[in-house]
Structures are given as C-alpha cells and as structure tokens.
Write a protein that holds these residues in place. Structure first.
Motif, mmCIF file in Angstrom:
data_model
loop_
_atom_site.group_PDB
_atom_site.id
_atom_site.type_symbol
_atom_site.label_atom_id
_atom_site.label_comp_id
_atom_site.label_asym_id
_atom_site.label_seq_id
_atom_site.Cartn_x
_atom_site.Cartn_y
_atom_site.Cartn_z
ATOM 1 N N UNK A 153 2.154 5.068 2.550
ATOM 2 C CA UNK A 153 1.253 6.373 2.435
ATOM 3 C C UNK A 153 -0.171 6.050 3.031
ATOM 4 N N UNK A 154 -0.371 4.596 3.330
ATOM 5 C CA UNK A 154 -1.625 4.231 3.787
ATOM 6 C C UNK A 154 -2.486 4.007 2.599
ATOM 7 N N UNK A 155 -1.870 3.617 1.505
ATOM 8 C CA UNK A 155 -2.577 2.972 0.267
ATOM 9 C C UNK A 155 -2.396 1.702 0.111
ATOM 10 N N UNK A 156 -3.332 0.890 -0.469
ATOM 11 C CA UNK A 156 -3.126 -0.685 -0.546
ATOM 12 C C UNK A 156 -3.196 -1.076 -2.021
ATOM 13 N N UNK A 157 -1.933 -1.884 -2.625
ATOM 14 C CA UNK A 157 -1.778 -2.121 -3.838
ATOM 15 C C UNK A 157 -2.455 -3.585 -3.968
ATOM 16 N N UNK A 158 -3.210 -3.740 -5.121
ATOM 17 C CA UNK A 158 -3.608 -5.350 -5.501
ATOM 18 C C UNK A 158 -2.961 -5.572 -6.873
ATOM 19 N N UNK A 159 -2.476 -6.958 -7.106
ATOM 20 C CA UNK A 159 -1.688 -7.059 -8.342
ATOM 21 C C UNK A 159 -2.503 -8.170 -8.945
ATOM 22 N N UNK A 188 -0.684 -9.277 -19.877
ATOM 23 C CA UNK A 188 -0.498 -8.041 -19.053
ATOM 24 C C UNK A 188 -0.377 -8.158 -17.722
ATOM 25 N N UNK A 189 -0.229 -7.159 -17.071
ATOM 26 C CA UNK A 189 -0.347 -7.057 -15.682
ATOM 27 C C UNK A 189 -0.811 -5.960 -15.406
ATOM 28 N N UNK A 190 -1.370 -5.680 -13.963
ATOM 29 C CA UNK A 190 -1.893 -4.676 -13.644
ATOM 30 C C UNK A 190 -1.743 -4.358 -11.983
ATOM 31 N N UNK A 191 -1.220 -3.461 -11.637
ATOM 32 C CA UNK A 191 -0.952 -3.098 -10.206
ATOM 33 C C UNK A 191 -2.100 -1.941 -9.862
ATOM 34 N N UNK A 192 -2.931 -2.221 -9.159
ATOM 35 C CA UNK A 192 -4.026 -0.944 -8.728
ATOM 36 C C UNK A 192 -3.732 -0.727 -7.428
ATOM 37 N N UNK A 193 -3.572 0.718 -7.105
ATOM 38 C CA UNK A 193 -3.351 1.280 -5.840
ATOM 39 C C UNK A 193 -4.594 1.765 -5.487
ATOM 40 N N UNK A 194 -5.208 1.372 -4.284
ATOM 41 C CA UNK A 194 -6.505 2.004 -3.675
ATOM 42 C C UNK A 194 -6.454 3.053 -2.842
ATOM 43 N N UNK A 195 -6.859 4.132 -2.983
ATOM 44 C CA UNK A 195 -6.720 5.385 -2.418
ATOM 45 C C UNK A 195 -7.891 5.763 -2.000
ATOM 46 N N UNK A 196 -8.199 6.328 -0.635
ATOM 47 C CA UNK A 196 -9.153 6.766 -0.226
ATOM 48 C C UNK A 196 -9.308 8.290 -0.708
#
Length: 353
Positions: free
Chosen positions: A39-45, A56-64
């Motif tokens: 979808x054109x979004x970028x995950x960072x874990x 803990x763990x964290x998956x951040x999806x960067x969306x414009x």
C-alpha cells in the motif's frame, strides 16, 4: 532505567517476541507489515528493552498524511509484557521519530468494556482507532460440545442443517486464495465496501505464515462450490478473522428449481472455530462489530451472525501521542477525508462499523 527502542531486522527473532508476550496481536507480526508495503507504507520494527531484557515489541507503519507530515501507526500494538510500561514508551518514541513525523497512533491490544477504557494513559490520549474497536471474542477452551452449547439455538440448528446438506469446511493456504477472492469481492460489491489490491492479501497470506505467525483461509463448500469463507491471521494464542463473506448459491437444485439454502455461512463460522481450536488457538476474534446498531445497514446482519456464536463483546481502544503542534489540525483533516471517502463510496458519511 528508561525503555529503549532497538531496531531489529531479524524477522523470526522479532516474531518470537511478538508470539510469546501476553499483550500482543498478529497485526504486530512481521508479515502484516510486509503486506502494508503493498500500500506504499513502510514498516519499522523495534524490540522494547529494559535493562537488556526484551519486554515488548513495536511495529510502526509510516504513512504519508499530507506532504511534509507522516503518521506513525502501530496496528493493534505495541506488544508488551505489562500495560504499566505504556507511558514509558512515549519518550523512547520521541527519540526515534523523524522531523516529518507529526503523530503516533497506537491500539494497545488489551480488551476492555466501555466503562473500563481510560481517556488517557500517561501522555497517551484516547482517539479513534483504525482497526475495528468493537469486536466479539470466543474462548475456544473446553470441549467441542461446550462450544456448541454456547451457540444461539438458531445457530445450532443451522450447524446441524449444514451437516445434513453435506456442507464441507476446509482450511489451507494459497491454494484456496482464488475461491476466497471470488467470495470476498462479491461481498464487497454487494455491501458497497472497499478493498485493497489483491497483492496486499496475497502478501499477507504468504508472509504472515513465514516467520512464526500463521495466515490461512477457511472455506465452506457445498456441491463443490465455495459459498462462504474467510482470511485469518494468527499469532500466539489468538486467531483473527480479518476478511471474508458469502455468496448465494444461484445454481439450480437437483429438481431444476431453486436450490435450498445449505446454511454455508453458519457452517463456515462454526468450522473456522473448530479449525482454530485444532490449530491450538485459545481465542477466536470475530474482528469487528458496529459501534452503533442500525438494522438498515449491512453491518447489522454481520453483527447478528457473529453474536449467534457466543463470546464476549469487547473494545480495543486507540490512543495518540502528538509530535507536532499541528497534529490536531491534521487529525481533523484526516477525519474529513475519511468522511468524504465514505460519501463517495456508499453515499453515507458514517464508517462501516
């Protein structure tokens, strides 16, 4: 000692932490993030560490959002060993945020009833979640007979009727995708719902099961034709029914007349619950019921069907952390854009659920 967010590139090591901690979700799994790339979004874990231990763990999806402003989004996250750590994540997030990151939205996967949802948790403020906030979850523990007894009487009758009609429930992977896609797209068109490109779902099916999680399809077939089905994403002890639907069997009956209703949707739900139990999952998340009940909407019928299978109604609330003084304006703009999208697709400003 403050919490640290340590970037991680090892998919299997990351998913191992996501799977074993108690406050968790498959949407924080590596595979879900890979699907978001479509979808054109970028995950960072990240792994959340306290004194060298992964807590803990964290998956951040960067969306414009708009040019120059990004949203950091943690779908049904973060993953934690304790909700008490949530306030301490904020300063760690501020350290890893970029200049363009204006807002962080999280959906901590701790189920609550409405009266127990706090308006704030430390610096986090209550906001609208992106994933469905309201759902029904079923505890799959105990014997099959106990699960069946927990169904509404009509659902039990339909389960038995589907068995007499010879409805077959099967589960599997990519080999079932085309049948699922036919059902899913027909349902979306009938109910005027939106859908992502096919590559999004295919990627989730492949990557969701590649690193320690699980992604699979369940179908209910009658006379060789799939009439109901769904897509499931699982991690740890919980499986989530993310997408699905049903179609009418428009083939003529054996006598040339209209074919009898074989109760395939009921067989699908029941079969999916038994399949999840056989896979070792302890909780079945039906994933989404309406915020407000309206008998004129497609979502009302879906709600009634899910309610018939017992379970507990719970909320998964959303929270946000502002990283920019302009974030309130951005939030209002996003709500306006979502409303306009609803009007364009369905002629109503209201959300589906």
């Amino acid at each position: 000692m403050p919490l640290e967010l340590l970037p991680i590139q090892d998919a299997r090591a990351y998913d191992e932490v996501v799977a074993r901690l108690p406050i968790t979700s498959a949407l924080q799994g590596w595979g879900y993030g890979e699907a978001r790339r479509e979808l054109g979004q970028t995950p960072t874990r990240y792994l959340l560490q306290d004194a060298g231990q992964a807590v803990g763990a964290l998956q951040l999806i960067r969306k414009r959002l708009v040019p120059g402003f990004d949203l950091l989004y943690a779908p049904r996250g973060p993953v934690l060993d304790s909700m008490a750590r949530l306030p301490d994540i904020a300063p760690a997030l501020r350290k890893v945020a970029r200049m363009n990151d204006s807002l962080v939205k999280i959906e901590p996967p701790f189920a609550r009833t409405p009266d127990l949802i706090p308006e704030a948790i430390g610096p986090w403020r209550r906001t609208e979640a992106e994933q469905p906030e309201h759902t029904i979850t079923v505890n799959l523990g105990g014997e099959e007979s106990a699960l069946l007894a927990n169904l509404h009487s009509m659902a039990r009758r339909n389960v038995k009727a589907a068995g007499k009609f010879g409805v077959e429930v099967v589960s599997g992977g990519p080999e079932l995708f085309d049948e699922f896609w036919t059902i899913f797209t027909a349902t979306n068109e009938r109910a005027q719902l939106g859908a992502f490109p096919q590559a999004y779902y295919r990627t989730m099916l492949r990557e969701g099961a590649a690193h320690g999680g699980d992604a699979y399809i369940v179908l209910a077939r009658h006379g060789g034709r799939a009439l109901a089905g769904g897509f499931f994403l699982a991690m740890g002890t919980v499986t989530n029914y993310l997408f699905g639907g049903s179609i009418k069997d428009d083939r003529p009956g054996p006598d040339g007349g209209e074919r009898k209703d074989a109760k395939a949707p009921t067989a699908f739900y029941w079969g999916a619950m038994l399949d999840a139990k056989a896979r070792g999952y302890r909780t079945f998340d039906f994933w989404g019921i309406p915020r407000q009940l309206d008998e004129t909407k497609h979502s009302f019928g879906v709600y009634r069907m899910k309610e018939n299978f017992g379970g507990e109604k719970v909320w998964f609330p959303g929270y946000e952390l502002s990283l920019s003084p302009l974030s309130p304006l951005i939030v209002r703009g996003l709500r306006w854009r979502k409303t306009q999208n609803n009007l364009r697709k369905r002629g109503s400003p209201e959300d589906v659920l």
